[in-house]
Structures are given as C-alpha cells and as structure tokens.
Design a protein around this motif. Structure first.
Motif, mmCIF file in Angstrom:
data_model
loop_
_atom_site.group_PDB
_atom_site.id
_atom_site.type_symbol
_atom_site.label_atom_id
_atom_site.label_comp_id
_atom_site.label_asym_id
_atom_site.label_seq_id
_atom_site.Cartn_x
_atom_site.Cartn_y
_atom_site.Cartn_z
ATOM 1 N N ARG A 151 0.829 -1.207 0.000
ATOM 2 C CA ARG A 151 0.000 0.000 0.000
ATOM 3 C C ARG A 151 0.868 1.264 0.000
ATOM 4 O O ARG A 151 0.574 2.227 -0.713
ATOM 5 C CB ARG A 151 -0.926 -0.001 1.222
ATOM 6 C CG ARG A 151 -2.019 -1.056 1.170
ATOM 7 C CD ARG A 151 -3.021 -0.891 2.295
ATOM 8 N NE ARG A 151 -2.445 -1.149 3.606
ATOM 9 C CZ ARG A 151 -2.376 -2.341 4.171
ATOM 10 N NH1 ARG A 151 -2.831 -3.411 3.530
ATOM 11 N NH2 ARG A 151 -1.865 -2.500 5.383
ATOM 12 N N LYS A 175 1.463 3.700 -3.919
ATOM 13 C CA LYS A 175 1.094 5.118 -4.026
ATOM 14 C C LYS A 175 2.240 5.950 -4.595
ATOM 15 O O LYS A 175 2.019 7.023 -5.147
ATOM 16 C CB LYS A 175 0.715 5.665 -2.645
ATOM 17 C CG LYS A 175 -0.530 5.067 -2.044
ATOM 18 C CD LYS A 175 -0.743 5.600 -0.630
ATOM 19 C CE LYS A 175 -1.931 4.953 0.037
ATOM 20 N NZ LYS A 175 -2.090 5.392 1.450
ATOM 21 N N ARG A 176 3.450 5.442 -4.452
ATOM 22 C CA ARG A 176 4.644 6.172 -4.890
ATOM 23 C C ARG A 176 5.253 5.588 -6.154
ATOM 24 O O ARG A 176 6.334 5.986 -6.566
ATOM 25 C CB ARG A 176 5.658 6.186 -3.736
ATOM 26 C CG ARG A 176 5.148 6.963 -2.522
ATOM 27 C CD ARG A 176 5.869 6.580 -1.234
ATOM 28 N NE ARG A 176 5.442 7.406 -0.102
ATOM 29 C CZ ARG A 176 4.346 7.182 0.609
ATOM 30 N NH1 ARG A 176 3.567 6.142 0.311
ATOM 31 N NH2 ARG A 176 4.012 7.971 1.601
#
Length: 533
Positions: free
Chosen positions: A128, A132-133
C-alpha cells in the motif's frame, strides 16, 4: 474415543470450516486488520525508531547480565500463531524480547530505489505504501500478512526471482542488535561475513530491528499471457528458455495440471489499455465472486490467451484459494453459488487456523497433508515432477524459476550449485520453486499412506541435486541430514564471532517441527506390519 473424534472432524471438516471456521476466522481477522490499519493511520511513529531500538538493546543487556544458568536463548515475542510457518516454535522455553512495536515503514529512497522498514512491516502494508509512490518490492510474496523481516531472514521468492533471486539477495542492509546489545548496520562492505549469513538464518544470529531492500518501479496493470504446453519436456525446456532470455518477462511461473499438461504464465507491467478490444481483456480477478486463480488458469489449457490484471490483484492472485489448498478444505468453495454467497469470507484465515489448532489436530495435518516449497535446479525439473506424481499423486503443482547465486565456498547456508547448473557466463544457476500443496492422492481415496516416508524420499532427492526446502514448512530430516544438506560453515563461524551461539537458538532447533518425526516414522512402519497381518 480420540480416534473417533479425529475421524468425525476429518469427515465433517468442510462443514465445520464453512459453518464455524469461516465466520469466526473472518471476525478474528477483521479485528486484527482493523487494529493494524488504525495503527498505520494514527499510531505509526517512524520518528521513534531509534527509541524503540534502544529499548531492545536494553532488554538484551539485561539478559546478558543474568547468571549464565538463567540465560535462555533469545527470540522475539511475536506469537507463533501469527507467523505463516506450519510449525509451532517452542518460544515458551526461550527468553522473549519485546519487539512488537517495530512495525513502521521508515522511508523510501527513490534515487537508490530502496525502502527501509522495521521487521514486522507486512507485505500488504509495504504494498500500500509503495504503490502510491509508483514502486513495489523487487521480491514480493503473494501473502499480504507475511512480514518483511521474516522473509529477509528466511526465504522469499516470487515470479520476479528469475531476474533478482530470492528476497535476501535484494537486501542492501540489515540493522541488527547483537548478543551483547550492540546495534550494527550490516552491509556487504561493513560486515561481509554476517551479511552473507543473515539470509536463511531465521533470527538465530541477532535481533533484526530494520532492513533496507530494493524496490522496482511499477505500472497499474500486468499484461499476462497464458501459454499452454502439452509436453512435459516442452514446459521444462520453455521455462528454462524464458527464465534466461535477454527479454525475459518480468513475471514468470507455471502451473502443472498433469505430467504433460501445464500453463506457463508470462507477465509484464502495462499501462491501462485504451483500445476497446484490449479494455475488454481487463480482469479484476481479486474480487471475491471471481473464480479461484488456478481454476481460471486451467481454462487456458487448450486455447491460451492474454488479459490485463490490476497489479494488486495479480500480486495476491493465490490469496483466496491459498493456491489450491482450500480446495481440499472446502471442495465446493469454487462453485459459483458458494462464491456468490460466501466468497467474501474467503479464505480461511491462517492465523485463526493456527490459533485454534490442538496438538492432536497438528499431528493429523502433519501426517495427512503436504505443504512444501522445494528449490531445485531446473536441470532436475522433469525428475522432480515425476517424483511428486509417483510419490504423492498430487496435481496441480507450482513452478517458479529463481536465480540461486554462487557465492563461493562457505558463502552462506544454501548449498553451492553444481558447476554444470551455472548459467553460462553468469554467477548464478537457474533454480525453481516446486510448490506441492494439499492432500496426497492415496489419502484422498481413503487409502493408507506414509506421508513422512514420502517426504523423506523427496528430501533425499533434493539433497542429491543440491536443492533445499523452504524452512517455513515442516522439515523431516534428522540433524545430521539437515547439516549435510545445508552449508553451515560460515553460519557457525559467524555464530561464534558475534556471540550468537549462547544467545540465540541453533538453526536446526529453531526450524525443526514440534512433532516427533522419528516417532511418526515408527508408526508408519507399524502400518506395514498391520497391513501385512
């Protein structure tokens, strides 16, 4: 009476799992996950990492100050039912060090493409954070609850391992509290001996308090191609060719449904498709009402094909059916009606199953099912599949290719590959993970079966080709056989040099099953006598 109860539990195991195990396990797991998410959102404190490590150092120093007669081997305080191994470690006989607070992600270095985490960060938590990165772990296990620290000290392998090897090969640095309470940052340059021995040490050299490891950039989807092969030699040769190709797919695996029938899966990162014909191939296979992944793969045995899978769905593709283990627990679990009504509770939670396991049930599973990942050179693939078919009569089986690096004499615990298995011009051999999961065919048919004898035969074959089993699963070797399979020269030197011999359990003591293997062997020999009479 006990045997009648075991027979009853076995006969009605599916009903008990569906009626009790699934709902209770779902609630049990939901509480654990909610607690973990609350911690991630409200309780995470990476800035307190140094403070938490100092507390662990102080605990170790207090242990070192005890009289020698009172110093038991140290271990973490993580409860045995929370880990993903099949065994139950005897932590009640060891000295537990409080380490449960070490579950924070400490940062991402995009320039170096590494992430630094505390040891109890889970694969799902890292996924998670990194997704996102725009990244993921270079070696990313399919089970979200596995801890990165546990994988770094043991074995983590994935469908990208044919390009990078096992997870410990992607570690840049270990942060370790030694037996005397010192904190050291272990790299290949600062502590080359300890660095090489940490992988496959299972926490027997020191207390891991942090780890820095490689990440890779990602895209939103995996474009998956399914290639059916109807020849045993054909899929063995093709897997070797694909794993070593200059343009090898990013993800590579095969599911073997019979000796001469397999589907090879080749996956590469892809952007979200835009053309209508390609968009129609998007498959959100992680949704609870979807067919189990291996059954979905089986549909490609005749025609082949391709599709686009969201990355997270691909990573956790085996989660709902735990590969095909759940099919033995709940045979009707993949039925469309079952998935529609109860699929949202799947799979049975491993932590709950371990939490509720009694010694009698543990022995029953020890002797009536197989859950093994065995790493073998690809030159032995055909013989290994034949042996599984003959000894266990079990299909499907799983094949993941992986590099096994040649680190030279006494270069780590893994046996050094044979020279003929080294890929020409490289410093590694191409091995593969043989995943054998489920209930042997004879047991399914209600026939007597000597599981431990069969597993020991498999281990003897493994040792003969310089392979090795993953040690999360039950080991059926004696201590002498174990020490003959693995190369423990560097491990023993490091144990002495860093004071671990008196401070932490020996590797064999740490990983051996709590069930008496030799006693079960005797029971299986008596079975021969009973059948003869």
């Amino acid at each position: 009476m006990r045997q009648k109860l075991v027979d009853l539990l076995t006969k009605y195991r599916s009903l008990l799992l569906v009626g009790v195990g699934l709902p209770v396990g779902f609630v049990f797991d939901a509480v654990l996950r909610a607690r973990a998410r609350v911690y991630e959102v409200l309780g995470a404190a990476p800035e307190r990492h140094d403070e938490k490590v100092r507390d662990i150092q102080e605990q170790v120093r207090r242990w070192a100050g005890l009289p020698a007669s009172e110093r038991k081997p140290m271990c973490t305080d993580r409860r045995t039912w929370m880990n993903l191994s099949t065994r139950f470690e005897p932590k009640h006989t060891w000295h537990k060090v409080r380490m449960g607070a070490l579950r924070d992600i400490l940062g991402l270095d995009e320039a170096a493409r590494t992430v630094r985490v505390e040891p109890f960060v889970t694969v799902g938590q890292a996924m998670r954070y990194l997704a996102k990165r725009g990244y993921m772990l270079a070696v990313h296990l399919e089970i979200a609850d596995a801890t990165i620290g546990g994988l770094a000290l043991a074995a983590g392998m994935t469908t990208h391992s044919h390009k990078v090897g096992m997870l410990f090969e992607t570690v840049v640095a270990y942060e370790v509290v030694l037996a005397d309470g010192r904190l050291v940052r272990v790299t290949k340059d600062s502590h080359p001996d300890l660095f090489r021995a940490m992988g496959w040490s299972h926490g027997t050299l020191g207390l891991l308090v942090g780890v820095e490891l490689a990440v890779v950039p990602i895209k939103k989807y995996v474009h998956m191609r399914y290639v059916p092969v109807h020849s045993q030699q054909g899929y063995c040769d093709e897997m070797y060719r694909l794993a070593n190709a200059d343009d090898a797919p990013h993800f590579l695996e095969a599911t073997v449904f019979a000796r001469d029938r397999a589907v090879i899966m080749c996956g590469d990162f892809a952007d979200e498709p835009t053309e209508p014909a390609e968009r129609a191939k998007i498959n959100h296979l992680g949704r609870w009402y979807k067919p189990w992944f291996y059954k979905h793969v089986e549909t490609f045995l005749e025609r082949g094909g391709d599709e686009y899978i969201p990355l997270e769905d691909y990573i956790l593709r085996h989660n709902r059916s735990i590969f095909w283990v759940v099919a033995h627990m709940i045979p009707e679990g993949n039925h469309p009606l079952f998935r529609a009504l109860l699929g949202w509770m799947m799979p049975p939670r491993i932590a709950f199953l371990k939490f509720s396991t009694t010694p009698a049930v543990r022995k029953m599973t020890f002797t009536m099912q197989v859950f093994q990942d065995i790493v073998l050179p690809m030159s032995a693939m055909k013989r290994a599949v034949d042996l599984v078919a003959e000894r266990f009569e079990m299909f499907p089986i799983l094949l993941y290719p992986s590099r096994v690096y040649d680190h030279g004499e006494a270069g780590g615990q893994l046996p050094r590959p044979f020279a003929q298995d080294i890929v020409p011009g490289k410093d590694y051999a191409m091995y593969f993970d043989l995943g054998v999961y489920g209930v042997p065919g004879p047991i399914q048919r209600g026939l007597p079966f000597k599981t431990v004898h069969a597993m020991r035969a498999m281990e003897a074959f493994t040792a003969g080709v310089r392979g090795f089993p993953f040690l999360y699963a039950d080991t059926f070797m004696t201590r002498d056989e174990f020490e003959a399979m693995f190369d423990l020269r560097l491990y023993r030197q490091v144990r002495e040099r860093y004071g671990a011999s008196a401070a932490f359990p020996d590797l064999y003591d740490k990983i051996r099953p709590e069930v008496d293997v030799l006693a079960v062997l005797d029971e299986e020999r008596e079975l021969d006598t009973t059948l003869a009479d």
